[in-house]
Structure formats: structure tokens, C-alpha cells
Design a protein around this motif. Structure first.
Motif, mmCIF file in Angstrom:
data_model
loop_
_atom_site.group_PDB
_atom_site.id
_atom_site.type_symbol
_atom_site.label_atom_id
_atom_site.label_comp_id
_atom_site.label_asym_id
_atom_site.label_seq_id
_atom_site.Cartn_x
_atom_site.Cartn_y
_atom_site.Cartn_z
ATOM 1 N N GLY A 180 -10.611 -1.311 -0.865
ATOM 2 C CA GLY A 180 -10.815 -0.859 0.495
ATOM 3 C C GLY A 180 -12.130 -1.363 1.062
ATOM 4 N N ARG A 181 -13.149 -1.403 0.223
ATOM 5 C CA ARG A 181 -14.464 -1.892 0.649
ATOM 6 C C ARG A 181 -14.386 -3.367 1.036
ATOM 7 N N GLU A 182 -13.672 -4.164 0.227
ATOM 8 C CA GLU A 182 -13.504 -5.582 0.549
ATOM 9 C C GLU A 182 -12.627 -5.770 1.783
ATOM 10 N N ALA A 183 -11.629 -4.901 1.932
ATOM 11 C CA ALA A 183 -10.753 -4.983 3.106
ATOM 12 C C ALA A 183 -11.538 -4.708 4.384
ATOM 13 N N LEU A 184 -12.518 -3.806 4.314
ATOM 14 C CA LEU A 184 -13.372 -3.537 5.467
ATOM 15 C C LEU A 184 -14.168 -4.787 5.842
ATOM 16 N N ALA A 185 -14.718 -5.459 4.856
ATOM 17 C CA ALA A 185 -15.509 -6.662 5.119
ATOM 18 C C ALA A 185 -14.663 -7.769 5.742
ATOM 19 N N LEU A 186 -13.387 -7.802 5.390
ATOM 20 C CA LEU A 186 -12.477 -8.815 5.930
ATOM 21 C C LEU A 186 -11.916 -8.423 7.294
ATOM 22 N N GLY A 187 -12.125 -7.184 7.714
ATOM 23 C CA GLY A 187 -11.570 -6.722 8.976
ATOM 24 C C GLY A 187 -10.138 -6.227 8.872
ATOM 25 N N ILE A 188 -9.667 -5.985 7.644
ATOM 26 C CA ILE A 188 -8.295 -5.503 7.447
ATOM 27 C C ILE A 188 -8.213 -4.007 7.699
ATOM 28 N N VAL A 189 -9.247 -3.271 7.334
ATOM 29 C CA VAL A 189 -9.312 -1.836 7.640
ATOM 30 C C VAL A 189 -10.514 -1.586 8.548
ATOM 31 N N ASN A 190 -10.468 -0.479 9.269
ATOM 32 C CA ASN A 190 -11.530 -0.146 10.221
ATOM 33 C C ASN A 190 -12.631 0.703 9.614
ATOM 34 N N LYS A 191 -12.277 1.491 8.611
ATOM 35 C CA LYS A 191 -13.247 2.326 7.914
ATOM 36 C C LYS A 191 -12.884 2.354 6.433
#
Length: 270
Positions: A180-191
Motif C-alpha cells: 500500500g505504501r508503494e502504491a501511494l508513491a505510484l499514485g495508485i491509492v490516495n492514502k
């Protein structure tokens, strides 16, 4: 309804919980049928200001039931189509995956809350939502290449829009698992928040979204969706029509008066 999909409603927030925690909420025909019934209904329900989709336990959705796929293949049912033609099977899958179009296009905010694994079609469902909140240690993966499949439920469309063509190809081809942390950096999740804070964060976010001007949000979604495929001239046309339409709403009139009075506006979706 089915016990594989739990529906709750509170203060304008409708929550759909995928409920097969023993199987990481993997999709079944029963669950898919329930989603096909619930999501369009909630889209049209004026009492619903935001739709949240999440998973029971420590997973969002593991996608298709791979164990079920393997059992069907071993018996010959899957490879032979269970007596159905390719066209019939594709039609059935296309109809089931239309829930992602509803999540993407319905005239109100949609929010995916991702407590854990989101894989394959499960990830696609999360990507179809307008916004995503994940536990920072949640595991996200396209997964399809690991089982020799091409992908479905619109994931290739949504992921390309979020991260661009090159990164989307990488994530699809390799099926790399990201947090989830990496997904945030990629813009896949918002928080992305610690797992023990996810419920409180998601609850607050959903109720914040429910308090927004729902009619205006619906038209914003139309504008933003048009911007993904339309020309500038087409988007300007759409924006102008929707801007004038929202000027005619009670929400706009009340909010304008509240602005002048230096008060907080209250939106009633009218």
C-alpha cells in the motif's frame, strides 16, 4: 442479498463488504451476481451519497477463485467451457465486469478501502473506484500473468490511466506485488495508513465525501471521464453544460448564500 456480500448504510454512506474472508474474499458467481444487483441500485438511490467497497478480514479481494479454476480445469469443465461457446463465456464475463463501469461512472463518489490483498479482478474493482485508501502493508498485484491469464474487469484501462502505459505494462507483465505504501508513491491509492488506523481513516473519509455536493461531484466525474478520451473542445463543451446545470441546483444557491454569510455550507443533493 447473500452472506457473501454484506450491505450497510449510515448517514449517506453505503458500504459493500465482500465476505469470504476464509478465501481472501475471492469472487464467486454468487458474489458477482450480488455486486451486479447492488451497485447499479445504489448508484440510483438518492439517499446514498457515497459508495464504499471493502473486504472482510485482512483482504480486499483476491480476484477470481483460482482454486475453483484449477478444480474445473482438472475436471475438463473450464478448458472445454462447460458446454458454453467462447462467445457465451465472454458475454457472461463482460456482463459481470460491468460493475466496474458502474463504479467508475455513477454520479457520486466511490471509495475502495483496502485492508489487505487486492489481486487480479479484485485489484481491478478497487481501481474502478474514484478513490482508494489502503493499509500501508496491504499487498496489491495484477496477478494474471502468474496464472497464464490476460486480465479482466477493466484493470488494464484503469491502471494505464493511473500510472501511464509503461508502468502499467510492467505491473501487468511481471505481476509484481507492491505494498500500500508503494502504491501511494505510484499514485495508485490516495492514502496509505497503518492497518490499525485504516477503519477510522476510511470512516472519516467516507463521511467527508458524503457531505460534499453530490450533484456537482457527479458532473465533475462526467467532466473528468470525458477528459480521459475527449478533445479539449469536447471537454470545454461538456464543462460548460455541466457548469450551467449545477448553477441551477439548490446546493449551489444555498452554498453561495453561506459563502456571503461566511458560514459553512450544507449540501442536500438537490
Amino acid at each position: 442479498m447473500t452472506d457473501q456480500l454484506i450491505e450497510t448504510f449510515s448517514d449517506g454512506v453505503a458500504t459493500l463488504t465482500l465476505n469470504r474472508p476464509e478465501a481472501r474474499n475471492a469472487l464467486t458467481d454468487e458474489m458477482q451476481g450480488a455486486l451486479q444487483e447492488a451497485i447499479p441500485r445504489l448508484a440510483g438511490d438518492r439517499k446514498v451519497r457515497v459508495v464504499v467497497i471493502t473486504g472482510a478480514g485482512r483482504a480486499f479481494c483476491a480476484g477470481g477463485d483460482v482454486k475453483g479454476f484449477a478444480a474445473a480445469t482438472a475436471s475438463g469443465d473450464r478448458s472445454e467451457g462447460g458446454g458454453f461457446s467462447l462467445e457465451q463465456r465472454a458475454f457472461g464475463l463482460r456482463r459481470a465486469s460491468d460493475v466496474c463501469r458502474w463504479l467508475h461512472e455513477m454520479p457520486k463518489p466511490t471509495l475502495a478501502v483496502i485492508p489487505g490483498a487486492a489481486a487480479g479482478a479484485g485489484l481491478s474493482i478497487a481501481l474502478a473506484c474514484d478513490l482508494r485508501v489502503a493499509a500501508d502493508d496491504a499487498k496489491l498485484t495484477t496477478a494474471f500473468s502468474k496464472v497464464g491469464l490476460a486480465g479482466d474487469y477493466g484493470g488494464s484501462y484503469f491502471l494505464t490511466q493511473l500510472v501511464g502505459a509503461a508502468k502499467a505494462r510492467e505491473l501487468y507483465f511481471t505481476a509484481d506485488v507492491i505494498t500500500g505504501r508503494e502504491a501511494l508513491a505510484l499514485g495508485i491509492v490516495n492514502k496509505a495508513v497503518p492497518a490499525d488506523e485504516l477503519d477510522a481513516t476510511a470512516h472519516a473519509y467516507a463521511h467527508y465525501l458524503a457531505g460534499l455536493p453530490t450533484l456537482a461531484i457527479g458532473y465533475m466525474k462526467k467532466n473528468l471521464n470525458a477528459a480521459q478520451t475527449g478533445t479539449l473542445s469536447q471537454v470545454l463543451d461538456v464543462e460548460a453544460t455541466h457548469m450551467v446545470r449545477t448553477m441551477m441546483t439548490e446546493d449551489h444557491k444555498a452554498a453561495s448564500a453561506a459563502f456571503v454569510a461566511k458560514q459553512k455550507p450544507v449540501f442536500n443533493a438537490r
